[in-house]
Design a protein around this motif. Structure first.
Motif, PDB file in Angstrom:
ATOM      1  N   GLN A 122     162.853 103.400 -88.584  1.00 37.39           N
ATOM      2  CA  GLN A 122     162.352 103.699 -87.240  1.00 37.39           C
ATOM      3  C   GLN A 122     160.925 103.177 -87.121  1.00 37.39           C
ATOM      4  OE1 GLN A 122     164.249 105.553 -85.028  1.00 37.39           O
ATOM      5  NE2 GLN A 122     162.796 105.716 -83.349  1.00 37.39           N
ATOM      6  N   VAL A 123     160.687 102.401 -86.093  1.00 37.29           N
ATOM      7  CA  VAL A 123     159.357 101.860 -85.839  1.00 37.29           C
ATOM      8  C   VAL A 123     158.677 102.725 -84.787  1.00 37.29           C
ATOM      9  CG1 VAL A 123     158.071  99.906 -84.929  1.00 37.29           C
ATOM     10  CG2 VAL A 123     160.029  99.513 -86.431  1.00 37.29           C
ATOM     11  N   GLN A 124     157.446 103.071 -85.033  1.00 38.99           N
ATOM     12  CA  GLN A 124     156.660 103.816 -84.044  1.00 38.99           C
ATOM     13  C   GLN A 124     155.507 102.957 -83.565  1.00 38.99           C
ATOM     14  OE1 GLN A 124     155.712 107.506 -86.095  1.00 38.99           O
ATOM     15  NE2 GLN A 124     157.483 108.487 -85.160  1.00 38.99           N
ATOM     16  N   LEU A 125     155.318 102.957 -82.263  1.00 42.35           N
ATOM     17  CA  LEU A 125     154.275 102.163 -81.635  1.00 42.35           C
ATOM     18  C   LEU A 125     153.417 103.061 -80.763  1.00 42.35           C
ATOM     19  CD1 LEU A 125     156.551  99.223 -80.435  1.00 42.35           C
ATOM     20  CD2 LEU A 125     155.149  99.268 -82.506  1.00 42.35           C
ATOM     21  N   VAL A 126     152.108 102.900 -80.860  1.00 44.14           N
ATOM     22  CA  VAL A 126     151.192 103.703 -80.052  1.00 44.14           C
ATOM     23  C   VAL A 126     150.172 102.776 -79.404  1.00 44.14           C
ATOM     24  CG1 VAL A 126     149.508 105.565 -80.017  1.00 44.14           C
ATOM     25  CG2 VAL A 126     151.476 105.691 -81.572  1.00 44.14           C
ATOM     26  N   GLU A 127     150.210 102.727 -78.066  1.00 43.87           N
ATOM     27  CA  GLU A 127     149.256 101.915 -77.323  1.00 43.87           C
ATOM     28  C   GLU A 127     147.998 102.722 -77.018  1.00 43.87           C
ATOM     29  OE1 GLU A 127     153.382 100.831 -75.546  1.00 43.87           O
ATOM     30  OE2 GLU A 127     152.320 102.620 -76.212  1.00 43.87           O
ATOM     31  N   SER A 128     146.897 102.009 -76.892  1.00 43.62           N
ATOM     32  CA  SER A 128     145.633 102.637 -76.495  1.00 43.62           C
ATOM     33  C   SER A 128     144.746 101.581 -75.843  1.00 43.62           C
ATOM     34  CB  SER A 128     144.921 103.261 -77.698  1.00 43.62           C
ATOM     35  OG  SER A 128     144.607 102.272 -78.653  1.00 43.62           O
ATOM     36  N   GLY A 129     143.666 102.043 -75.242  1.00 50.98           N
ATOM     37  CA  GLY A 129     142.702 101.116 -74.669  1.00 50.98           C
ATOM     38  C   GLY A 129     142.767 100.960 -73.170  1.00 50.98           C
ATOM     39  N   GLY A 130     143.741 101.601 -72.542  1.00 50.05           N
ATOM     40  CA  GLY A 130     143.820 101.512 -71.089  1.00 50.05           C
ATOM     41  C   GLY A 130     142.692 102.285 -70.428  1.00 50.05           C
ATOM     42  N   GLY A 131     142.561 102.107 -69.129  1.00 56.04           N
ATOM     43  CA  GLY A 131     141.525 102.801 -68.389  1.00 56.04           C
ATOM     44  C   GLY A 131     141.347 102.189 -67.018  1.00 56.04           C
ATOM     45  N   SER A 132     140.244 102.557 -66.385  1.00 56.81           N
ATOM     46  CA  SER A 132     139.933 102.062 -65.044  1.00 56.81           C
ATOM     47  C   SER A 132     138.765 101.097 -65.104  1.00 56.81           C
ATOM     48  CB  SER A 132     139.591 103.238 -64.129  1.00 56.81           C
ATOM     49  OG  SER A 132     140.701 104.094 -63.987  1.00 56.81           O
ATOM     50  N   VAL A 133     138.914  99.960 -64.450  1.00 59.73           N
ATOM     51  CA  VAL A 133     137.859  98.959 -64.417  1.00 59.73           C
ATOM     52  C   VAL A 133     137.735  98.401 -63.017  1.00 59.73           C
ATOM     53  CG1 VAL A 133     138.086  98.270 -66.828  1.00 59.73           C
ATOM     54  CG2 VAL A 133     139.431  97.103 -65.080  1.00 59.73           C
ATOM     55  N   GLN A 134     136.591  97.817 -62.736  1.00 59.44           N
ATOM     56  CA  GLN A 134     136.400  97.095 -61.494  1.00 59.44           C
ATOM     57  C   GLN A 134     137.086  95.733 -61.596  1.00 59.44           C
ATOM     58  OE1 GLN A 134     134.697  98.014 -58.599  1.00 59.44           O
ATOM     59  NE2 GLN A 134     134.606 100.063 -59.497  1.00 59.44           N
ATOM     60  N   ALA A 135     137.530  95.234 -60.475  1.00 59.32           N
ATOM     61  CA  ALA A 135     138.103  93.887 -60.442  1.00 59.32           C
ATOM     62  C   ALA A 135     137.108  92.902 -61.048  1.00 59.32           C
ATOM     63  CB  ALA A 135     138.449  93.492 -59.018  1.00 59.32           C
ATOM     64  N   GLY A 136     137.627  92.002 -61.862  1.00 57.35           N
ATOM     65  CA  GLY A 136     136.784  91.043 -62.561  1.00 57.35           C
ATOM     66  C   GLY A 136     136.410  91.469 -63.959  1.00 57.35           C
ATOM     67  N   GLY A 137     136.664  92.733 -64.268  1.00 56.94           N
ATOM     68  CA  GLY A 137     136.329  93.255 -65.579  1.00 56.94           C
ATOM     69  C   GLY A 137     137.374  92.915 -66.627  1.00 56.94           C
ATOM     70  N   SER A 138     137.128  93.426 -67.830  1.00 59.45           N
ATOM     71  CA  SER A 138     138.016  93.157 -68.961  1.00 59.45           C
ATOM     72  C   SER A 138     138.378  94.446 -69.682  1.00 59.45           C
ATOM     73  CB  SER A 138     137.324  92.222 -69.959  1.00 59.45           C
ATOM     74  OG  SER A 138     137.029  90.972 -69.379  1.00 59.45           O
ATOM     75  N   LEU A 139     139.514  94.410 -70.317  1.00 60.75           N
ATOM     76  CA  LEU A 139     139.952  95.487 -71.195  1.00 60.75           C
ATOM     77  C   LEU A 139     140.683  94.869 -72.370  1.00 60.75           C
ATOM     78  CD1 LEU A 139     141.484  98.253 -68.860  1.00 60.75           C
ATOM     79  CD2 LEU A 139     139.437  98.479 -70.285  1.00 60.75           C
ATOM     80  N   ARG A 140     140.634  95.569 -73.503  1.00 58.89           N
ATOM     81  CA  ARG A 140     141.449  95.163 -74.637  1.00 58.89           C
ATOM     82  C   ARG A 140     142.353  96.328 -75.015  1.00 58.89           C
ATOM     83  NH1 ARG A 140     139.861  93.427 -80.807  1.00 58.89           N
ATOM     84  NH2 ARG A 140     139.487  95.680 -80.965  1.00 58.89           N
ATOM     85  N   LEU A 141     143.643  96.087 -74.931  1.00 59.24           N
ATOM     86  CA  LEU A 141     144.630  97.083 -75.332  1.00 59.24           C
ATOM     87  C   LEU A 141     144.978  96.880 -76.800  1.00 59.24           C
ATOM     88  CD1 LEU A 141     147.079  96.961 -72.295  1.00 59.24           C
ATOM     89  CD2 LEU A 141     144.946  98.245 -72.550  1.00 59.24           C
ATOM     90  N   SER A 142     145.298  97.985 -77.446  1.00 62.03           N
ATOM     91  CA  SER A 142     145.733  97.950 -78.837  1.00 62.03           C
ATOM     92  C   SER A 142     147.099  98.596 -78.955  1.00 62.03           C
ATOM     93  CB  SER A 142     144.747  98.704 -79.740  1.00 62.03           C
ATOM     94  OG  SER A 142     143.465  98.125 -79.701  1.00 62.03           O
ATOM     95  N   CYS A 143     147.865  98.128 -79.914  1.00 63.82           N
ATOM     96  CA  CYS A 143     149.163  98.726 -80.231  1.00 63.82           C
ATOM     97  C   CYS A 143     149.220  98.899 -81.738  1.00 63.82           C
ATOM     98  CB  CYS A 143     150.298  97.837 -79.743  1.00 63.82           C
ATOM     99  SG  CYS A 143     151.942  98.380 -80.260  1.00 63.82           S
ATOM    100  N   ALA A 144     149.260 100.154 -82.161  1.00 67.30           N
ATOM    101  CA  ALA A 144     149.332 100.463 -83.580  1.00 67.30           C
ATOM    102  C   ALA A 144     150.794 100.639 -83.970  1.00 67.30           C
ATOM    103  CB  ALA A 144     148.543 101.729 -83.880  1.00 67.30           C
ATOM    104  N   ALA A 145     151.212  99.902 -84.976  1.00 68.16           N
ATOM    105  CA  ALA A 145     152.606  99.939 -85.423  1.00 68.16           C
ATOM    106  C   ALA A 145     152.711 100.624 -86.774  1.00 68.16           C
ATOM    107  CB  ALA A 145     153.154  98.526 -85.516  1.00 68.16           C
ATOM    108  N   SER A 146     153.762 101.401 -86.933  1.00 67.54           N
ATOM    109  CA  SER A 146     153.980 102.060 -88.216  1.00 67.54           C
ATOM    110  C   SER A 146     154.587 101.061 -89.184  1.00 67.54           C
ATOM    111  CB  SER A 146     154.920 103.254 -88.051  1.00 67.54           C
ATOM    112  OG  SER A 146     156.177 102.820 -87.565  1.00 67.54           O
ATOM    113  N   GLY A 147     154.130 101.071 -90.402  1.00 69.48           N
ATOM    114  CA  GLY A 147     154.703 100.197 -91.413  1.00 69.48           C
ATOM    115  C   GLY A 147     154.336  98.744 -91.222  1.00 69.48           C
ATOM    116  N   GLU A 148     154.801  97.938 -92.128  1.00 68.05           N
ATOM    117  CA  GLU A 148     154.519  96.496 -92.085  1.00 68.05           C
ATOM    118  C   GLU A 148     155.686  95.816 -91.373  1.00 68.05           C
ATOM    119  OE1 GLU A 148     151.936  96.405 -96.258  1.00 68.05           O
ATOM    120  OE2 GLU A 148     153.779  95.237 -96.043  1.00 68.05           O
ATOM    121  N   ILE A 149     155.491  95.581 -90.096  1.00 66.52           N
ATOM    122  CA  ILE A 149     156.628  95.139 -89.295  1.00 66.52           C
ATOM    123  C   ILE A 149     156.570  93.684 -88.897  1.00 66.52           C
ATOM    124  CG2 ILE A 149     156.928  97.462 -88.406  1.00 66.52           C
ATOM    125  CD1 ILE A 149     155.745  96.482 -85.776  1.00 66.52           C
TER     126      ILE A 149
END
Length: 117
Positions: free
Chosen positions: A1-28
């Motif tokens: 079973q693979v588990q994935l957890v996203e993070s890094g979302g939020g609210s930004v003004q147009a033109g801004g930047s965000l970096r999302l992350s996805c943490a995966a269980s195990g070496e996939i």
């Protein structure tokens, strides 16, 4: 079973930047192709990018503003999003699809991104 957890979302003004992350269980990364999708309210899920081995494929509409990368040692995949627009507002999901059986695909719970004008 693979588990994935996203993070890094939020609210930004147009033109801004965000970096999302996805943490995966195990070496996939050797057995699964990693991908990012998004879904806005009342819209179909939209493909953003998929990484298979050393190759990354992007959806036509987002290539150039969004970049997918990974940190193999940390079992993390990233989605760097630049020049965000209000229409990028959506729930963003990470997936892991088995390389030897495309029917097997795991999803994270999603992370919300809101870009306001």
């Amino acid at each position: 079973q693979v588990q994935l957890v996203e993070s890094g979302g939020g609210s930004v003004q147009a033109g801004g930047s965000l970096r999302l992350s996805c943490a995966a269980s195990g070496e996939i990364f050797d057995n699964y192709d990693m991908a990012w999708f998004r879904q806005a309210p009342e819209k179909q899920r939209e493909f953003i990018a998929r990484m298979s081995g050393g190759n990354t494929v992007y959806g036509d509409s987002l290539k150039g503003r969004f970049t997918m990368s990974r940190d193999r040692a940390k079992n993390l995949v990233y989605l760097q999003m630049n020049s965000l627009k209000p229409e990028d507002t959506a729930e963003y999901y990470c997936s892991a699809r088995a390389r030897n059986n495309y029917i097997v695909e795991y999803w994270g719970q999603g992370t919300q991104v809101t870009a306001s004008s």
